[in-house]
Write a protein that holds these residues in place. Sequence first.
Motif, PDB file in Angstrom:
ATOM      1  N   PHE A   1       0.879  -0.865  -0.005  1.00  0.00           N
ATOM      2  CA  PHE A   1       0.252   0.559   0.682  1.00  0.00           C
ATOM      3  C   PHE A   1       0.903   1.517  -0.048  1.00  0.00           C
ATOM      4  CE2 PHE A   1      -3.965  -2.562   0.627  1.00  0.00           C
ATOM      5  CZ  PHE A   1      -3.254  -3.214   1.644  1.00  0.00           C
ATOM      6  N   ILE A   2       0.272   2.640  -0.564  1.00  0.00           N
ATOM      7  CA  ILE A   2       0.882   3.385  -0.515  1.00  0.00           C
ATOM      8  C   ILE A   2       0.151   4.408  -0.003  1.00  0.00           C
ATOM      9  CG2 ILE A   2       0.576   3.990  -2.901  1.00  0.00           C
ATOM     10  CD1 ILE A   2       3.862   5.288  -2.630  1.00  0.00           C
TER      11      ILE A   2
ATOM     12  N   THR B   1       5.304   3.476   2.570  1.00  0.00           N
ATOM     13  CA  THR B   1       4.704   2.513   1.647  1.00  0.00           C
ATOM     14  C   THR B   1       4.775   1.924   2.323  1.00  0.00           C
ATOM     15  OG1 THR B   1       7.221   2.268   1.446  1.00  0.00           O
ATOM     16  CG2 THR B   1       5.768   2.553  -0.812  1.00  0.00           C
ATOM     17  N   TYR B   2       3.883   0.673   2.646  1.00  0.00           N
ATOM     18  CA  TYR B   2       3.697  -0.562   3.956  1.00  0.00           C
ATOM     19  C   TYR B   2       3.192  -1.968   3.007  1.00  0.00           C
ATOM     20  CZ  TYR B   2       1.713   3.718   5.739  1.00  0.00           C
ATOM     21  OH  TYR B   2       1.769   5.386   6.455  1.00  0.00           O
ATOM     22  N   TYR B   3       3.970  -2.518   3.661  1.00  0.00           N
ATOM     23  CA  TYR B   3       4.032  -4.279   3.127  1.00  0.00           C
ATOM     24  C   TYR B   3       3.667  -5.165   3.993  1.00  0.00           C
ATOM     25  CZ  TYR B   3       6.926  -1.911  -0.280  1.00  0.00           C
ATOM     26  OH  TYR B   3       7.789  -0.764  -1.322  1.00  0.00           O
TER      27      TYR B   3
ATOM     28  N   PHE C   1       9.344  -6.961  -3.403  1.00  0.00           N
ATOM     29  CA  PHE C   1       8.334  -5.739  -3.904  1.00  0.00           C
ATOM     30  C   PHE C   1       8.213  -4.278  -3.565  1.00  0.00           C
ATOM     31  CE2 PHE C   1       4.764  -9.229  -4.905  1.00  0.00           C
ATOM     32  CZ  PHE C   1       5.335  -9.776  -5.113  1.00  0.00           C
ATOM     33  N   ALA C   2       7.986  -3.531  -4.916  1.00  0.00           N
ATOM     34  CA  ALA C   2       8.376  -2.207  -4.449  1.00  0.00           C
ATOM     35  C   ALA C   2       7.226  -1.331  -4.650  1.00  0.00           C
ATOM     36  CB  ALA C   2       9.464  -1.799  -4.915  1.00  0.00           C
ATOM     37  N   ILE C   3       6.205  -0.606  -3.817  1.00  0.00           N
ATOM     38  CA  ILE C   3       5.110   0.049  -4.592  1.00  0.00           C
ATOM     39  C   ILE C   3       5.405   1.076  -4.823  1.00  0.00           C
ATOM     40  CG2 ILE C   3       4.192   0.530  -2.396  1.00  0.00           C
ATOM     41  CD1 ILE C   3       1.246   0.054  -3.077  1.00  0.00           C
TER      42      ILE C   3
END
Length: 126
Positions: free
Chosen positions: A50-51, A58-60, A68-70
């Motif tokens: 999420f961003i 950002t949140y993972y 992963f990278a948003i």
Amino acid sequence: QVQLVESGGGSVQTGGSLRLSCAASGYPFSNNCMGWFRQAPGKEREGVAFIYTGDGTTYYVDSVKGRFAISRDNAKNTVSLQMNSLKPEDTAMYYCAAKRGTVCAHTLRVDNFAYWGQGTQVTVSS
């Protein structure tokens, strides 16, 4: 009318990379929370990343941290998910989601989001 359109899914081998994109229209992109969920066959839809579009925080979930990278592009109203070191267990339909409000965290659930894309398939083979 809010529309979220995903692109970029496909098939890769273990260890490969894919980049998903989500283009938003009719949605107040700034200062809200967007993210990606995924759903594998027979499993519940789960949050991935999420961003907060305001400051880019950002949140993972733990299973994708470090892989992963948003990111977001406020000028283009797009959110992207760069997926590296893919594993077979990452195989799923990936959905872009958007909500109103500043609350944004890795614990957000499906029912926190009002707007959804149609999904894009990611398949990782061993």
